[in-house]
Write a protein that holds these residues in place. Structure first.
Motif, PDB file in Angstrom:
ATOM      1  N   GLU A 154       6.880   7.737 -15.756  1.00 56.25           N
ATOM      2  CA  GLU A 154       5.988   7.900 -14.605  1.00 56.25           C
ATOM      3  C   GLU A 154       4.619   7.284 -14.870  1.00 56.25           C
ATOM      4  O   GLU A 154       4.025   6.671 -13.998  1.00 56.25           O
ATOM      5  CB  GLU A 154       5.834   9.384 -14.237  1.00 56.25           C
ATOM      6  CG  GLU A 154       7.054   9.914 -13.521  1.00 56.25           C
ATOM      7  CD  GLU A 154       6.777  11.163 -12.683  1.00 56.25           C
ATOM      8  OE1 GLU A 154       5.649  11.686 -12.743  1.00 56.25           O
ATOM      9  OE2 GLU A 154       7.694  11.597 -11.978  1.00 56.25           O
TER      10      GLU A 154
ATOM     11  N   ILE B 146       0.827  -1.212   0.000  1.00 57.72           N
ATOM     12  CA  ILE B 146       0.000   0.000   0.000  1.00 57.72           C
ATOM     13  C   ILE B 146       0.860   1.260   0.000  1.00 57.72           C
ATOM     14  O   ILE B 146       0.464   2.285  -0.560  1.00 57.72           O
ATOM     15  CB  ILE B 146      -1.004  -0.010   1.176  1.00 57.72           C
ATOM     16  CG1 ILE B 146      -1.895  -1.253   1.102  1.00 57.72           C
ATOM     17  CG2 ILE B 146      -1.875   1.249   1.153  1.00 57.72           C
ATOM     18  CD1 ILE B 146      -2.571  -1.480  -0.250  1.00 57.72           C
ATOM     19  N   ILE B 147       2.044   1.177   0.570  1.00 53.96           N
ATOM     20  CA  ILE B 147       2.955   2.328   0.498  1.00 53.96           C
ATOM     21  C   ILE B 147       3.338   2.577  -0.967  1.00 53.96           C
ATOM     22  O   ILE B 147       3.318   3.709  -1.443  1.00 53.96           O
ATOM     23  CB  ILE B 147       4.184   2.096   1.393  1.00 53.96           C
ATOM     24  CG1 ILE B 147       3.744   2.166   2.865  1.00 53.96           C
ATOM     25  CG2 ILE B 147       5.287   3.116   1.104  1.00 53.96           C
ATOM     26  CD1 ILE B 147       4.704   1.533   3.845  1.00 53.96           C
ATOM     27  N   ARG B 148       3.641   1.491  -1.701  1.00 52.62           N
ATOM     28  CA  ARG B 148       3.947   1.661  -3.128  1.00 52.62           C
ATOM     29  C   ARG B 148       2.737   2.212  -3.887  1.00 52.62           C
ATOM     30  O   ARG B 148       2.860   3.087  -4.738  1.00 52.62           O
ATOM     31  CB  ARG B 148       4.372   0.329  -3.756  1.00 52.62           C
ATOM     32  CG  ARG B 148       5.739  -0.135  -3.313  1.00 52.62           C
ATOM     33  CD  ARG B 148       6.299  -1.201  -4.275  1.00 52.62           C
ATOM     34  NE  ARG B 148       5.555  -2.444  -4.247  1.00 52.62           N
ATOM     35  CZ  ARG B 148       5.842  -3.475  -3.442  1.00 52.62           C
ATOM     36  NH1 ARG B 148       6.851  -3.403  -2.600  1.00 52.62           N
ATOM     37  NH2 ARG B 148       5.129  -4.576  -3.481  1.00 52.62           N
TER      38      ARG B 148
ATOM     39  N   TYR C  11       1.889   0.363 -10.280  1.00 51.24           N
ATOM     40  CA  TYR C  11       1.708   0.328  -8.829  1.00 51.24           C
ATOM     41  C   TYR C  11       0.294   0.676  -8.404  1.00 51.24           C
ATOM     42  O   TYR C  11      -0.218   0.181  -7.431  1.00 51.24           O
ATOM     43  CB  TYR C  11       2.704   1.262  -8.142  1.00 51.24           C
ATOM     44  CG  TYR C  11       4.107   0.780  -8.327  1.00 51.24           C
ATOM     45  CD1 TYR C  11       4.522  -0.393  -7.711  1.00 51.24           C
ATOM     46  CD2 TYR C  11       4.998   1.454  -9.147  1.00 51.24           C
ATOM     47  CE1 TYR C  11       5.807  -0.873  -7.896  1.00 51.24           C
ATOM     48  CE2 TYR C  11       6.290   0.982  -9.342  1.00 51.24           C
ATOM     49  CZ  TYR C  11       6.686  -0.186  -8.714  1.00 51.24           C
ATOM     50  OH  TYR C  11       7.947  -0.663  -8.906  1.00 51.24           O
TER      51      TYR C  11
ATOM     52  N   LYS D  68       4.743   3.679 -14.381  1.00 57.05           N
ATOM     53  CA  LYS D  68       4.778   3.358 -12.949  1.00 57.05           C
ATOM     54  C   LYS D  68       3.397   3.460 -12.315  1.00 57.05           C
ATOM     55  O   LYS D  68       3.035   2.673 -11.452  1.00 57.05           O
ATOM     56  CB  LYS D  68       5.716   4.324 -12.224  1.00 57.05           C
ATOM     57  CG  LYS D  68       7.162   3.886 -12.261  1.00 57.05           C
ATOM     58  CD  LYS D  68       7.979   4.764 -11.311  1.00 57.05           C
ATOM     59  CE  LYS D  68       9.360   4.995 -11.860  1.00 57.05           C
ATOM     60  NZ  LYS D  68      10.001   6.185 -11.312  1.00 57.05           N
TER      61      LYS D  68
ATOM     62  N   GLN E  63      -0.201   6.687  -6.511  1.00 55.96           N
ATOM     63  CA  GLN E  63      -1.312   7.630  -6.481  1.00 55.96           C
ATOM     64  C   GLN E  63      -0.808   9.078  -6.576  1.00 55.96           C
ATOM     65  O   GLN E  63      -1.394   9.907  -7.272  1.00 55.96           O
ATOM     66  CB  GLN E  63      -2.106   7.426  -5.178  1.00 55.96           C
ATOM     67  CG  GLN E  63      -3.201   8.435  -4.905  1.00 55.96           C
ATOM     68  CD  GLN E  63      -4.388   8.274  -5.833  1.00 55.96           C
ATOM     69  OE1 GLN E  63      -4.474   7.317  -6.601  1.00 55.96           O
ATOM     70  NE2 GLN E  63      -5.293   9.230  -5.798  1.00 55.96           N
ATOM     71  N   MET E  64       0.292   9.371  -5.894  1.00 53.89           N
ATOM     72  CA  MET E  64       0.831  10.737  -5.956  1.00 53.89           C
ATOM     73  C   MET E  64       1.306  11.081  -7.360  1.00 53.89           C
ATOM     74  O   MET E  64       1.113  12.194  -7.832  1.00 53.89           O
ATOM     75  CB  MET E  64       1.985  10.897  -4.961  1.00 53.89           C
ATOM     76  CG  MET E  64       1.501  10.985  -3.539  1.00 53.89           C
ATOM     77  SD  MET E  64       2.858  11.455  -2.439  1.00 53.89           S
ATOM     78  CE  MET E  64       2.573  10.290  -1.123  1.00 53.89           C
ATOM     79  N   LEU E  65       1.924  10.120  -8.018  1.00 52.87           N
ATOM     80  CA  LEU E  65       2.332  10.355  -9.406  1.00 52.87           C
ATOM     81  C   LEU E  65       1.102  10.603 -10.264  1.00 52.87           C
ATOM     82  O   LEU E  65       1.096  11.461 -11.141  1.00 52.87           O
ATOM     83  CB  LEU E  65       3.105   9.157  -9.962  1.00 52.87           C
ATOM     84  CG  LEU E  65       4.435   8.811  -9.305  1.00 52.87           C
ATOM     85  CD1 LEU E  65       5.077   7.643 -10.038  1.00 52.87           C
ATOM     86  CD2 LEU E  65       5.369  10.010  -9.307  1.00 52.87           C
TER      87      LEU E  65
ATOM     88  N   ALA F  96       0.414   4.093  -2.728  1.00 58.45           N
ATOM     89  CA  ALA F  96       0.221   5.507  -2.394  1.00 58.45           C
ATOM     90  C   ALA F  96       1.175   6.389  -3.191  1.00 58.45           C
ATOM     91  O   ALA F  96       0.794   7.469  -3.666  1.00 58.45           O
ATOM     92  CB  ALA F  96       0.409   5.722  -0.893  1.00 58.45           C
ATOM     93  N   TYR F  97       2.412   5.929  -3.366  1.00 58.38           N
ATOM     94  CA  TYR F  97       3.331   6.706  -4.191  1.00 58.38           C
ATOM     95  C   TYR F  97       2.847   6.748  -5.640  1.00 58.38           C
ATOM     96  O   TYR F  97       2.940   7.778  -6.303  1.00 58.38           O
ATOM     97  CB  TYR F  97       4.751   6.134  -4.104  1.00 58.38           C
ATOM     98  CG  TYR F  97       5.396   6.344  -2.743  1.00 58.38           C
ATOM     99  CD1 TYR F  97       5.102   7.472  -1.980  1.00 58.38           C
ATOM    100  CD2 TYR F  97       6.295   5.424  -2.213  1.00 58.38           C
ATOM    101  CE1 TYR F  97       5.682   7.671  -0.730  1.00 58.38           C
ATOM    102  CE2 TYR F  97       6.888   5.616  -0.966  1.00 58.38           C
ATOM    103  CZ  TYR F  97       6.572   6.739  -0.230  1.00 58.38           C
ATOM    104  OH  TYR F  97       7.145   6.929   0.992  1.00 58.38           O
TER     105      TYR F  97
ATOM    106  N   VAL G 290      -1.804  11.840  -9.350  1.00 62.30           N
ATOM    107  CA  VAL G 290      -2.304  13.187  -9.064  1.00 62.30           C
ATOM    108  C   VAL G 290      -1.435  14.238  -9.749  1.00 62.30           C
ATOM    109  O   VAL G 290      -1.935  15.205 -10.332  1.00 62.30           O
ATOM    110  CB  VAL G 290      -2.318  13.437  -7.541  1.00 62.30           C
ATOM    111  CG1 VAL G 290      -2.463  14.914  -7.229  1.00 62.30           C
ATOM    112  CG2 VAL G 290      -3.448  12.645  -6.898  1.00 62.30           C
ATOM    113  N   ALA G 291      -0.131  14.040  -9.691  1.00 62.20           N
ATOM    114  CA  ALA G 291       0.783  15.018 -10.271  1.00 62.20           C
ATOM    115  C   ALA G 291       0.583  15.136 -11.772  1.00 62.20           C
ATOM    116  O   ALA G 291       0.778  16.199 -12.360  1.00 62.20           O
ATOM    117  CB  ALA G 291       2.228  14.633  -9.957  1.00 62.20           C
TER     118      ALA G 291
END
Lengths: 358, 358
Positions: A193, A170-172, A200, A196, A177-179, A174-175, A181-182
């Protein structure tokens, strides 16, 4: 078609099997929430409705992973598998805030529902109320998810092992998810990106994670099988994501329960967009650019987008990519199991992801 | 004053002891985030800065609870206690979104920092970018927190026992948070709900939770001691919350690192407001109503509010209530420990909460 039916039946079996437990579970949790106050109760009630309407692919995959690991206590794994469904619905609630989606599984999205609730009660700041409580009900559900795993009747060593894998994945995610959003609202994005994000945020999370968690809970320790499960899950997840992107443009909102075309409004980097951006003739890029990130998309504009995706080759490319992952997935199966029934089921799930229309 | 110094020294000892581990931990996590991309890295970097600047009362309390349970492996509990600090900073990030706070621990709040980051890079929708990534970095940290607990070197049975308590408490906290949000911007609120918010959102979470988790990790099983720790923690937490409310109006923003008066702008149900609403003469209520929920509070208006709280008796009431909890807390101590040093330290922490100015 017979092959797919096998997977549908399994999914249906799981959905039916978990329902009584889900009901009992939420009845208990809802009365706890009610003792706190009206808002926790209302928020959890809506959460319950959302989770009921989910396809529950991840929960079913956890049970399947458990069976592939030789686990025999069906009742136990079914009750425990709720933890991945609690997580998934929680993530969707946060996701809908970020994507500004209005509906989910045919219902109002969490923040939309709670904003509406506040409006009806003349709360002075309904949208902040909706946002805040949607954030918090999902936070609650992350902890309900861990609680479910921790209080399950598996032995402590299996729970800790599973918990560690769960957190790592889930940590992966979440990262990823941030990509995501970006890259939202700016489609000229980093090609690496985007890949990725696909990997993930969806493939690994949808396919590999639940299978491996289930396998681990069964006490499975064979590294070769774990790797094959991971590969199978990734293939399944990729197909799932590719279909998601196709359905987001070509799907029937009555079936998918989501708005069609919102990927374009959000200028989302789907596989279709990625193709037009990176592989298609420049004129298609120019045309598509005009349709990306509009405040609203008319039906005519949606048709134009569909034409661009068809004529540029993006649609065919996506289908072909799904084909390739289907092949890849099929090749992992004999490393996972020698049982014909299990192999047929694994095949069926790949075809299900491939053929789904919702 | 000597008494307080004991607690300050303990807190300082803990802060110093965890720093090298915190640095190693985040160095590893930051390079993982960097492999994913720039945004996860930037978000986690800011998270790291926030966590460094925390008072770390909860982490220190977990170590104290462990020692009270007879635990001797200081290195192990210090490394493990990071999990509660990860959670706490994550919650503050979500909290700042809901309270629309701009600063935290002397830095920009999570969503503010990430919005600013997006603005500088001309992202087309900076505030959505900031909101979404702030939600997600906190979600990540919830899972980092569980990962820390699960991968610690305690035995599996202690980890599961601790994990169950951890989940139970945070679910109650989350419901308290929802009540808090529901009562924001509408101060004529349900009296019972306000008391529940105080209890679950702060008192239980700040005081009881870390002490009991630490005690549990030490293998402590004495129900009498657990109950006394819970009561002690509640008393500590109440004092902590009352002081928070007082500092929110009468504090020095240079010291607290938070804006003064924002409780009024948000029409927050602090203990001061609660007194004016429920116990003071009507003219104070009328006066205060004019200052609650304004978009901005001038310095003159802040002074007026201070006068209302002083003259109505709210300030004295809050101080007196803190006094009562101090007494209650002191009475629990001999049920927790017979060691003079430990008892002195527990006393010192109550006085610390009582006297703090930041």
């Amino acid at each position: 078609m017979d092959k797919i039916n096998l997977a549908w039946r399994y999914l249906k079996w799981y959905q039916d099997a978990i329902t009584p437990f889900l009901d009992d579970y939420f009845q208990a949790k809802l009365s706890q929430a009610k003792r706190f106050g009206q808002v926790p109760y209302v928020a959890l009630e809506h959460f319950y409705q959302l989770i009921q309407r989910g396809k529950k692919v991840r929960g079913a995959f956890m049970v399947l992973g458990y069976q592939l690991g030789g686990g025999l206590n069906e009742g136990l794994i079914i009750k425990t598998s709720l933890f991945i469904e609690l997580l998934h619905t929680a993530l969707l609630i946060h996701d809908d805030i970020m994507d500004q989606d209005q509906t989910r599984r045919g219902l109002a999205a969490g923040h939309v529902y709670l904003t509406q609730y506040a409006k009806e009660r003349r709360h002075p700041n309904p949208s902040l109320f909706g946002l805040s409580n949607a954030i918090t009900i999902a936070d609650t559900a992350f902890y309900l998810s861990w609680q479910r795993l921790m209080e399950s009747e598996f032995n402590d060593s299996l729970k800790v092992k599973t918990g560690r894998l769960y957190a790592d994945y889930i940590i992966r995610l979440a990262y990823g998810q941030m990509l995501d959003v970006a890259n939202l609202y700016q489609w000229h994005s980093d090609r690496e990106e985007i890949l990725k994000i696909f990997k993930y945020k969806t493939a690994e999370y949808t396919g590999s994670l639940p299978l491996i968690l289930g396998y681990t809970l069964a006490g499975g320790v064979d590294d070769g099988i774990k790797q094959a499960l991971r590969d199978y899950g990734l293939a399944f997840g990729w197909i799932f994501q590719i279909k998601d992107d196709i359905l987001g443009i070509f799907g029937d909102p009555q079936k998918t329960g989501k708005g069609v075309g919102s990927d374009l409004v959000q200028a989302k980097n789907t596989i279709l967009v990625w193709y037009v951006e990176n592989r298609a003739k420049p004129r298609f890029r120019t045309k598509l650019a005009k349709l990306m990130g509009l405040k609203k998309l008319s039906l005519t504009q949606l048709d134009q987008a569909r034409e661009i995706f068809t004529q540029s080759g993006a649609y065919d490319y996506a289908k072909q990519l799904a084909d390739e992952y289907l092949d890849k997935g099929l090749k992992t199966i004999d490393k996972i199991t020698q049982h014909k029934d299990q192999a047929d089921l694994l095949k069926a799930f790949l075809y299900l992801a491939f053929k789904r229309d919702k």
